[in-house]
Design a protein around this motif. Sequence first.
Motif, PDB file in Angstrom:
ATOM      1  N   GLY A  50       0.798  -1.220   0.000  1.00  0.00           N
ATOM      2  CA  GLY A  50       0.000   0.000   0.000  1.00  0.00           C
ATOM      3  C   GLY A  50       0.828   1.265   0.000  1.00  0.00           C
ATOM      4  O   GLY A  50       0.383   2.318   0.454  1.00  0.00           O
ATOM      5  N   MET A  51       2.052   1.179  -0.534  1.00  0.00           N
ATOM      6  CA  MET A  51       2.938   2.345  -0.603  1.00  0.00           C
ATOM      7  C   MET A  51       3.546   2.435  -2.002  1.00  0.00           C
ATOM      8  O   MET A  51       3.808   1.425  -2.654  1.00  0.00           O
ATOM      9  N   SER A  52       3.752   3.651  -2.452  1.00  0.00           N
ATOM     10  CA  SER A  52       4.314   3.896  -3.782  1.00  0.00           C
ATOM     11  C   SER A  52       5.811   3.604  -3.781  1.00  0.00           C
ATOM     12  O   SER A  52       6.574   4.217  -3.015  1.00  0.00           O
ATOM     13  N   ARG A  53       6.244   2.683  -4.624  1.00  0.00           N
ATOM     14  CA  ARG A  53       7.675   2.384  -4.736  1.00  0.00           C
ATOM     15  C   ARG A  53       8.446   3.622  -5.190  1.00  0.00           C
ATOM     16  O   ARG A  53       9.555   3.882  -4.724  1.00  0.00           O
ATOM     17  N   GLU A  54       7.864   4.377  -6.111  1.00  0.00           N
ATOM     18  CA  GLU A  54       8.552   5.554  -6.629  1.00  0.00           C
ATOM     19  C   GLU A  54       8.756   6.570  -5.510  1.00  0.00           C
ATOM     20  O   GLU A  54       9.846   7.147  -5.365  1.00  0.00           O
ATOM     21  N   ARG A  55       7.744   6.773  -4.681  1.00  0.00           N
ATOM     22  CA  ARG A  55       7.864   7.746  -3.593  1.00  0.00           C
ATOM     23  C   ARG A  55       8.784   7.245  -2.487  1.00  0.00           C
ATOM     24  O   ARG A  55       9.496   8.027  -1.861  1.00  0.00           O
ATOM     25  N   LEU A  56       8.785   5.932  -2.247  1.00  0.00           N
ATOM     26  CA  LEU A  56       9.724   5.381  -1.280  1.00  0.00           C
ATOM     27  C   LEU A  56      11.163   5.572  -1.752  1.00  0.00           C
ATOM     28  O   LEU A  56      12.057   5.847  -0.953  1.00  0.00           O
ATOM     29  N   SER A  57      11.382   5.447  -3.052  1.00  0.00           N
ATOM     30  CA  SER A  57      12.738   5.607  -3.583  1.00  0.00           C
ATOM     31  C   SER A  57      13.243   7.034  -3.417  1.00  0.00           C
ATOM     32  O   SER A  57      14.454   7.272  -3.381  1.00  0.00           O
ATOM     33  N   ARG A  58      12.323   7.978  -3.301  1.00  0.00           N
ATOM     34  CA  ARG A  58      12.730   9.364  -3.067  1.00  0.00           C
ATOM     35  C   ARG A  58      13.473   9.508  -1.735  1.00  0.00           C
ATOM     36  O   ARG A  58      14.325  10.381  -1.570  1.00  0.00           O
ATOM     37  N   ILE A  59      13.104   8.662  -0.780  1.00  0.00           N
ATOM     38  CA  ILE A  59      13.661   8.802   0.570  1.00  0.00           C
ATOM     39  C   ILE A  59      15.158   8.575   0.553  1.00  0.00           C
ATOM     40  O   ILE A  59      15.929   9.371   1.104  1.00  0.00           O
ATOM     41  N   GLU A  60      15.597   7.476  -0.079  1.00  0.00           N
ATOM     42  CA  GLU A  60      17.042   7.220  -0.141  1.00  0.00           C
ATOM     43  C   GLU A  60      17.757   8.334  -0.887  1.00  0.00           C
ATOM     44  O   GLU A  60      18.825   8.788  -0.461  1.00  0.00           O
ATOM     45  N   ARG A  61      17.190   8.790  -1.998  1.00  0.00           N
ATOM     46  CA  ARG A  61      17.827   9.874  -2.750  1.00  0.00           C
ATOM     47  C   ARG A  61      17.921  11.132  -1.904  1.00  0.00           C
ATOM     48  O   ARG A  61      18.945  11.821  -1.904  1.00  0.00           O
ATOM     49  N   ILE A  70      17.944  11.451   1.466  1.00  0.00           N
ATOM     50  CA  ILE A  70      18.915  11.301   2.548  1.00  0.00           C
ATOM     51  C   ILE A  70      20.336  11.383   2.006  1.00  0.00           C
ATOM     52  O   ILE A  70      21.217  12.036   2.593  1.00  0.00           O
ATOM     53  N   ASP A  71      20.575  10.748   0.889  1.00  0.00           N
ATOM     54  CA  ASP A  71      21.911  10.752   0.299  1.00  0.00           C
ATOM     55  C   ASP A  71      22.290  12.155  -0.179  1.00  0.00           C
ATOM     56  O   ASP A  71      23.355  12.687   0.163  1.00  0.00           O
ATOM     57  N   GLU A  72      21.402  12.792  -0.964  1.00  0.00           N
ATOM     58  CA  GLU A  72      21.730  14.075  -1.577  1.00  0.00           C
ATOM     59  C   GLU A  72      21.798  15.210  -0.561  1.00  0.00           C
ATOM     60  O   GLU A  72      22.620  16.122  -0.696  1.00  0.00           O
ATOM     61  N   HIS A  73      20.935  15.188   0.458  1.00  0.00           N
ATOM     62  CA  HIS A  73      20.863  16.307   1.400  1.00  0.00           C
ATOM     63  C   HIS A  73      21.706  16.114   2.659  1.00  0.00           C
ATOM     64  O   HIS A  73      22.033  17.096   3.333  1.00  0.00           O
ATOM     65  N   TYR A  74      22.053  14.868   2.993  1.00  0.00           N
ATOM     66  CA  TYR A  74      22.753  14.625   4.250  1.00  0.00           C
ATOM     67  C   TYR A  74      24.075  13.870   4.107  1.00  0.00           C
ATOM     68  O   TYR A  74      25.087  14.284   4.662  1.00  0.00           O
ATOM     69  N   VAL A  75      24.064  12.757   3.399  1.00  0.00           N
ATOM     70  CA  VAL A  75      25.271  11.932   3.343  1.00  0.00           C
ATOM     71  C   VAL A  75      26.302  12.509   2.368  1.00  0.00           C
ATOM     72  O   VAL A  75      27.455  12.730   2.744  1.00  0.00           O
ATOM     73  N   ALA A  76      25.894  12.789   1.137  1.00  0.00           N
ATOM     74  CA  ALA A  76      26.840  13.318   0.144  1.00  0.00           C
ATOM     75  C   ALA A  76      27.476  14.644   0.576  1.00  0.00           C
ATOM     76  O   ALA A  76      28.685  14.837   0.404  1.00  0.00           O
TER      77      ALA A  76
END
Length: 415
Positions: free
Chosen positions: A6-17, A19-25
């Motif tokens: 019951g969750m959008s795979r596309e929207r879930l994939s935004r989370i990793e991007r 976190i990576d783009e705004h915090y880890v990278a």
Amino acid sequence: MQDTQGMSRERLSRIERFIDEHYVAPGKLPGALVQVWRRGALALNSVVGMADRERQVPLAEDSIFRIYSMTKPITSVAIMMLVEECRIALDDPVSKYIPAWENLGVFTGGFMESFQTRPPARPMLVVDLLRHTSGLTYGFQQNSNVDAAYRKLKLGELATAGTLDEMVEKLATVPLEFSPGEAWNYSVATDVLGYLVGKVSGMPFDAFLKLRIFDPLGMADTGFHVPAHKADRFCACYAIGALGSKVISPRGPMLQDDPQSSPYLQPPGFLSGGGGLVSTAADYMRFARMLLNGGELDGVRLLGPKTVALMTANHLPGGVDLPRLSRSMFSEATYEGVGFGLGFATTITPASTLMPGSAGDFFWGGAASTFFWVDPSEDLIGLFLTQLLPSSAYPVRRQLRTMVYSAITDPGPGR
């Protein structure tokens, strides 16, 4: 992409991007692990960045983290298991188990050597320890002469050079911030609960947790230290500038605890029920799933469902939210629309939080920016693990909740 649980795979994939783009990278966080559990399965399992930036060790799914105050819900479950067995009661006076606290007064003036006090309106009860209405505090609050006394007595240093018994003994010499039940103040109360678990159960606090919670749930990597054969999985911990400061160093987060020389590599003398555990994503997710399932997981029942419901209800006097009662300078929760139960914060008015969520979701975090929440009405758990002090450095918890709820396409009955 198709939906999952019951969750959008596309929207879930935004989370990793995100976190990576705004915090880890950019180097704000060394690494981050995000898991989302919904309707019986992991909908998201994301691992990015480094466990040890200095040695370029990648973060892994089985990395071991300092969970700090995410220890508190575990300690709270332990004491509630004893409540269910009628070996201790929520309305028992704490002095029943700590006689030296029977005459604790409430601060009215003075300093460490010359405190002026008045009698409390009522005794401190076990429930006050669970919901942080005990009148105790933390020395790092720097809000009063009482927490100054905690610093003078070096209560915060007992975690590395003392014992739980010493802390309880020293607390008998310091007055309460307020009469129990009159206010909410984040405090050493959960450490005191760990002391009570040991006293009431008749076994060391760490032994109780292992025998009654960790082993039954299969939490094989959770404990008060990291054994030598697991040390290669232990994360480094970082801090923004000087520890406790929000001033960001030009070099980014500074190494605060090296995993190759950390105090966590040896069993501690002080067993902190308020912040002493290390754990993994797999272990803590099993603990959270037990709570989501009403106290049971894979045939192992730690608590009855009515006890879990009691724990996750708002126990603040008058049913108010934290802003109406809090005197704390710090906690692991934002305040508006949020109450407090027996070991967790709980959402009572979602609209007041200005975040998506559900009435009755409950949560807590740790000092190194870790965080989890459980939403029974959406059959959902969110788990975020990283290692950066202080937890208030960035709004990542709020952002994570927003992105997880925005990925739901088939909401539960709570809508």
